[in-house]
Design a protein around this motif. Sequence first.
Motif, PDB file in Angstrom:
ATOM      1  N   ASN A 274       0.054  35.835  19.690  1.00 59.73           N
ATOM      2  CA  ASN A 274       0.668  37.154  19.745  1.00 59.73           C
ATOM      3  C   ASN A 274       1.533  37.264  20.993  1.00 59.73           C
ATOM      4  O   ASN A 274       1.226  36.660  22.026  1.00 59.73           O
ATOM      5  CB  ASN A 274      -0.395  38.257  19.784  1.00 59.73           C
ATOM      6  CG  ASN A 274      -1.186  38.349  18.499  1.00 59.73           C
ATOM      7  OD1 ASN A 274      -0.672  38.770  17.470  1.00 59.73           O
ATOM      8  ND2 ASN A 274      -2.448  37.949  18.549  1.00 59.73           N
TER       9      ASN A 274
ATOM     10  N   VAL B 291       3.600  44.755  20.858  1.00 56.20           N
ATOM     11  CA  VAL B 291       2.893  43.566  20.388  1.00 56.20           C
ATOM     12  C   VAL B 291       3.756  42.937  19.305  1.00 56.20           C
ATOM     13  O   VAL B 291       4.129  43.606  18.336  1.00 56.20           O
ATOM     14  CB  VAL B 291       1.498  43.897  19.831  1.00 56.20           C
ATOM     15  CG1 VAL B 291       0.834  42.643  19.273  1.00 56.20           C
ATOM     16  CG2 VAL B 291       0.619  44.513  20.915  1.00 56.20           C
TER      17      VAL B 291
ATOM     18  N   MET C 239      -2.050  43.613  28.435  1.00 56.35           N
ATOM     19  CA  MET C 239      -3.066  43.291  27.436  1.00 56.35           C
ATOM     20  C   MET C 239      -4.409  43.082  28.100  1.00 56.35           C
ATOM     21  O   MET C 239      -4.533  42.331  29.066  1.00 56.35           O
ATOM     22  CB  MET C 239      -2.683  42.016  26.666  1.00 56.35           C
ATOM     23  CG  MET C 239      -3.608  41.661  25.515  1.00 56.35           C
ATOM     24  SD  MET C 239      -5.179  40.857  25.982  1.00 56.35           S
ATOM     25  CE  MET C 239      -4.636  39.288  26.611  1.00 56.35           C
TER      26      MET C 239
ATOM     27  N   HIS D 222      -8.504  42.406  26.529  1.00 59.67           N
ATOM     28  CA  HIS D 222      -9.287  42.217  25.306  1.00 59.67           C
ATOM     29  C   HIS D 222     -10.755  42.106  25.689  1.00 59.67           C
ATOM     30  O   HIS D 222     -11.110  41.376  26.612  1.00 59.67           O
ATOM     31  CB  HIS D 222      -8.831  40.951  24.575  1.00 59.67           C
ATOM     32  CG  HIS D 222      -9.566  40.709  23.291  1.00 59.67           C
ATOM     33  ND1 HIS D 222     -10.672  39.901  23.211  1.00 59.67           N
ATOM     34  CD2 HIS D 222      -9.353  41.175  22.037  1.00 59.67           C
ATOM     35  CE1 HIS D 222     -11.113  39.870  21.963  1.00 59.67           C
ATOM     36  NE2 HIS D 222     -10.331  40.632  21.228  1.00 59.67           N
TER      37      HIS D 222
ATOM     38  N   GLN E 119      -3.753  48.500  26.128  1.00 59.31           N
ATOM     39  CA  GLN E 119      -2.526  48.516  26.926  1.00 59.31           C
ATOM     40  C   GLN E 119      -2.509  49.831  27.710  1.00 59.31           C
ATOM     41  O   GLN E 119      -2.600  50.906  27.127  1.00 59.31           O
ATOM     42  CB  GLN E 119      -1.299  48.406  26.016  1.00 59.31           C
ATOM     43  CG  GLN E 119      -1.272  47.092  25.234  1.00 59.31           C
ATOM     44  CD  GLN E 119      -0.060  46.973  24.319  1.00 59.31           C
ATOM     45  OE1 GLN E 119       0.167  47.800  23.451  1.00 59.31           O
ATOM     46  NE2 GLN E 119       0.716  45.907  24.508  1.00 59.31           N
TER      47      GLN E 119
ATOM     48  N   TYR F 118       2.672  39.737  23.782  1.00 61.81           N
ATOM     49  CA  TYR F 118       2.343  41.008  24.426  1.00 61.81           C
ATOM     50  C   TYR F 118       3.437  41.336  25.434  1.00 61.81           C
ATOM     51  O   TYR F 118       3.802  40.478  26.249  1.00 61.81           O
ATOM     52  CB  TYR F 118       0.987  40.905  25.119  1.00 61.81           C
ATOM     53  CG  TYR F 118      -0.133  40.526  24.178  1.00 61.81           C
ATOM     54  CD1 TYR F 118      -0.685  41.456  23.304  1.00 61.81           C
ATOM     55  CD2 TYR F 118      -0.633  39.222  24.134  1.00 61.81           C
ATOM     56  CE1 TYR F 118      -1.710  41.115  22.427  1.00 61.81           C
ATOM     57  CE2 TYR F 118      -1.657  38.865  23.260  1.00 61.81           C
ATOM     58  CZ  TYR F 118      -2.187  39.814  22.408  1.00 61.81           C
ATOM     59  OH  TYR F 118      -3.193  39.463  21.541  1.00 61.81           O
TER      60      TYR F 118
ATOM     61  N   GLU G  16       7.233  39.545  28.820  1.00 60.20           N
ATOM     62  CA  GLU G  16       6.582  39.162  27.573  1.00 60.20           C
ATOM     63  C   GLU G  16       5.752  37.909  27.801  1.00 60.20           C
ATOM     64  O   GLU G  16       6.187  36.989  28.527  1.00 60.20           O
ATOM     65  CB  GLU G  16       7.602  38.903  26.465  1.00 60.20           C
ATOM     66  CG  GLU G  16       8.333  40.134  25.987  1.00 60.20           C
ATOM     67  CD  GLU G  16       9.265  39.841  24.828  1.00 60.20           C
ATOM     68  OE1 GLU G  16       9.337  40.676  23.901  1.00 60.20           O
ATOM     69  OE2 GLU G  16       9.927  38.777  24.851  1.00 60.20           O
TER      70      GLU G  16
END
Length: 279
Positions: A197, A212, A156, A158, A167, A199, A122
């Motif tokens: 957040n 998430v 993750m 973006h 993902q 992930y 995480e």
Amino acid sequence: MKRTHFLIIMACLMFVIGLSAAIAGQASARQTDEQRTYRLVWEDQFNGSKLDTTHWERIDRNIPAWRRYMTTHDKLYRQRGGYLRLYCKRNKNIDPTDTATVLTGGIQTQNHFHFSGYGKMEVRARIHDAQGCWPAIWITSVKYQNDPDWAEIDIMEHYNHDNIVVQTAHNNYSTIQNRQTEKERSFRPSVKAEDWNIYGVEILPDRLIFSVNGKETYTYHKINDAKVKHQFPYGVESYLRIDMQWNNPWLKPDINDLPAWMDIDWVRYYTLNQSGKQR
């Protein structure tokens, strides 16, 4: 009793037995998931002003597209206030000896901290995005793409100013052999990327569970078919990368939209307790 009545009664009985077994199976599966627990074995909260070099190293320039703008220069890294910031910046006198017009920062545990087996990773992060920027948090095996048992997990990614993250499960079967569609190996949950957040991904013997903020977003399953080769190599020796990336054809970069950055609050890695008991 007539034979017809007997057959009807037996059919009804078999249906009830089958339904009870199915319900019991579902309950057993739920119970197994409820009993799945983890033990924290490593975390970094990025306290202090310096990167923990016993676990991390800065990523330097190399040939792959994601690595073409990487630099280890101090001005692409800032650690204070309990988090690490990785930048994507125009090279305006940051490093006059570097011909790259844009510079990005990234860290990895390669050569310092590897992990294998089953567990959970995480990362708590937030993103200040830009058109053409591509921050990512990903796990990759020590085996490279030309190895049949290469494995990569994109926890993750973006792109630009998207309101989603990507993902994805990569492996030889899905990505190199191209035997699975994007929808079969990838998911795009909605997020507010500028907010903090969490992930995550759970690496289990038969599936990967992406999440998430603790909510499961997507499950990638192992295919139980002897004819399917190199589809689920997860649990092999791997390491973690967290980086800012710049420029790919589908990103349509705008250099005037920089700077951009990603803040990392903490990283946590857990191993799966095989006994099912919390430690």
